[in-house]
Enzyme design. Structure first.
Site, PDB file in Angstrom:
ATOM      1  N   GLY A 122       0.822  -1.211   0.000  1.00  0.00           N
ATOM      2  CA  GLY A 122       0.000   0.000   0.000  1.00  0.00           C
ATOM      3  C   GLY A 122       0.851   1.255   0.000  1.00  0.00           C
ATOM      4  O   GLY A 122       2.082   1.201   0.106  1.00  0.00           O
ATOM      5  N   SER A 233      -2.855   4.305  12.489  1.00  0.00           N
ATOM      6  CA  SER A 233      -4.252   4.618  12.754  1.00  0.00           C
ATOM      7  C   SER A 233      -4.657   5.863  11.960  1.00  0.00           C
ATOM      8  O   SER A 233      -4.008   6.234  10.983  1.00  0.00           O
ATOM      9  CB  SER A 233      -4.474   4.801  14.253  1.00  0.00           C
ATOM     10  OG  SER A 233      -5.858   4.894  14.553  1.00  0.00           O
ATOM     11  N   LYS A 236      -9.627   9.842  12.115  1.00  0.00           N
ATOM     12  CA  LYS A 236     -11.060   9.514  12.143  1.00  0.00           C
ATOM     13  C   LYS A 236     -11.422   8.630  13.335  1.00  0.00           C
ATOM     14  O   LYS A 236     -12.601   8.363  13.581  1.00  0.00           O
ATOM     15  CB  LYS A 236     -11.466   8.842  10.833  1.00  0.00           C
ATOM     16  CG  LYS A 236     -11.362   9.768   9.619  1.00  0.00           C
ATOM     17  CD  LYS A 236     -11.699   9.058   8.338  1.00  0.00           C
ATOM     18  CE  LYS A 236     -11.654  10.020   7.148  1.00  0.00           C
ATOM     19  NZ  LYS A 236     -10.299  10.586   6.919  1.00  0.00           N
ATOM     20  N   LEU A 275      -1.451  13.140   1.241  1.00  0.00           N
ATOM     21  CA  LEU A 275      -1.490  13.372  -0.200  1.00  0.00           C
ATOM     22  C   LEU A 275      -0.833  12.224  -0.943  1.00  0.00           C
ATOM     23  O   LEU A 275       0.291  11.836  -0.641  1.00  0.00           O
ATOM     24  CB  LEU A 275      -0.759  14.680  -0.524  1.00  0.00           C
ATOM     25  CG  LEU A 275      -0.838  15.164  -1.969  1.00  0.00           C
ATOM     26  CD1 LEU A 275      -2.264  15.598  -2.296  1.00  0.00           C
ATOM     27  CD2 LEU A 275       0.128  16.298  -2.203  1.00  0.00           C
ATOM     28  N   GLY A 276      -1.554  11.664  -1.910  1.00  0.00           N
ATOM     29  CA  GLY A 276      -0.989  10.602  -2.725  1.00  0.00           C
ATOM     30  C   GLY A 276      -1.221   9.213  -2.178  1.00  0.00           C
ATOM     31  O   GLY A 276      -0.887   8.231  -2.840  1.00  0.00           O
ATOM     32  N   SER A 277      -1.786   9.116  -0.975  1.00  0.00           N
ATOM     33  CA  SER A 277      -2.049   7.782  -0.438  1.00  0.00           C
ATOM     34  C   SER A 277      -3.286   7.196  -1.103  1.00  0.00           C
ATOM     35  O   SER A 277      -4.126   7.921  -1.641  1.00  0.00           O
ATOM     36  CB  SER A 277      -2.246   7.834   1.078  1.00  0.00           C
ATOM     37  OG  SER A 277      -3.434   8.521   1.399  1.00  0.00           O
ATOM     38  N   VAL A 281      -8.366  12.044  -0.935  1.00  0.00           N
ATOM     39  CA  VAL A 281      -9.397  12.803  -1.630  1.00  0.00           C
ATOM     40  C   VAL A 281      -8.804  13.718  -2.695  1.00  0.00           C
ATOM     41  O   VAL A 281      -9.498  14.153  -3.613  1.00  0.00           O
ATOM     42  CB  VAL A 281     -10.230  13.613  -0.608  1.00  0.00           C
ATOM     43  CG1 VAL A 281      -9.423  14.810  -0.083  1.00  0.00           C
ATOM     44  CG2 VAL A 281     -11.535  14.079  -1.218  1.00  0.00           C
TER      45      VAL A 281
END
Length: 336
Positions: A122, A233, A236, A275-277, A281
């Site tokens: 991932g 984690s 959220k 960003l970029g994961s 969004v």
């Protein structure tokens, strides 16, 4: 083809110097006047390690005058055969120098250790593998159930210190064999489902994967006397209002309970928007803008904070290195 008209350098003592037949025309403060005098059409930024704030300022000043900005890779990237000059990307504009990063402490934490990374194919897990390699571990067991993901990581990294392990950490027998074979000193548990809307519709699988995996890995860490267990984690998990957030909060509570009973040091690190994961969004926003569609936000007054993957993982390693067990570290996401 390029026709260089001059250099700009912040060192005012270099003004007037000639390098390879090209004169130093001034400092960064002189960009506008130099651009007008020399009819500049493009500026190439070659400042090593430039931070996002300074880069944003330079790009803004150039764009106000219709000048194209491009960037050269850092010297370290040049050594890695990344010779291409490229357009400036969003990640360049957001880059910040990490504060209070203790490289010596991270080196001590990782060097010579057996490291196991779940979810290694991932976006977060693969960056953990990349950065751990910098600190000379004995071996890294990169574990993921995605065959193509592991294949891609192996094609990118190769490296004799990385063992690419295909398997599902929801299976207790597999995890037990994994632990016997690799005997990790450190576990980074990044394997999880994290697409919020999708998990709202697949609650049982969210529980089985996120909570079940964490429980199995935590039991294994305790059983095999792993020194350090780091749970990736999310913010959220704070007063969770989604299934994803709730599963992660339960995972945090789970490892904190393990920490009270185990010799293993269990810590958690909460991420915000990276960003970029995978699941970020930002690509969705950019695609909407590119397509001329409205940008869908949860609320017009909502404020979003972002961090680059490499910045976030640097801070994960720092938190892991200084953790003594039981802590939940929250990454400082900087300015919105």
């Amino acid at each position: 083809l390029y026709s260089p008209v001059g250099f700009i350098d912040d060192n005012s003592t270099k003004r007037g110097a000639i390098i390879q037949g090209v004169r130093v025309l001034g400092t960064v403060g002189d960009i506008e006047s130099v651009a007008e005098t020399e009819n500049v059409e493009e500026v190439v930024i070659a400042i090593a390690g430039i931070d996002g704030e300074k880069l944003r300022m330079l790009v803004k000043r150039c764009r106000q005058r219709g000048i194209v900005c491009r960037i050269l890779p850092s010297f370290s990237r040049l050594l890695e055969m990344d010779h291409e000059m490229r357009d400036i990307e969003l990640s360049d504009l957001m880059r910040r120098a990490p504060k209070d990063l203790d490289i010596a402490e991270i080196q001590k934490y990782v060097c010579g250790k057996n490291v196991l990374v779940t979810g290694a194919a991932g976006s977060i897990g693969s960056e953990i593998v990349r950065q751990c390699l910098r600190f000379s571990p004995n071996v890294i067991a990169a574990v993921d159930q995605s065959e193509f993901g592991l294949y891609s990581l192996k094609e990118e990294l190769g490296h004799e210190s990385v063992k690419y392990v295909l398997g599902d950490v929801k299976q207790e027998e597999f995890v037990d064999c994994l632990m016997k074979c690799h005997r990790p000193d450190i576990i980074f548990h990044a394997a999880a489902y994290k697409h919020v809307p999708l998990l709202e519709e697949n609650v049982s699988e969210a529980i089985r994967n996120n909570i079940g995996c964490t429980k199995i890995m935590a039991f294994a860490a305790d059983k095999y006397n792993v020194k350090s267990f780091v749970l990736i984690s999310t913010d959220k998990a704070v007063k969770p209002s989604s299934i994803m957030g709730a599963t992660k909060r339960i995972c945090e509570l789970l490892i904190q309970n393990f920490n009270r009973l185990s010799n293993t040091e269990f810590v958690a690190v909460r991420f915000g928007n990276v960003l970029g994961s995978s699941g970020s969004v930002v690509p969705k926003f950019m695609q909407q803008i590119k397509s001329g569609k409205p940008v869908t936000v949860t609320h017009p007054d909502a404020t979003r904070y972002f961090m680059l993957i490499d910045e976030a993982v640097q801070l994960v390693l720092q938190a892991a290195a200084i953790g003594r067990g039981g802590e939940i570290f929250i990454l400082d996401m900087g300015m919105p």
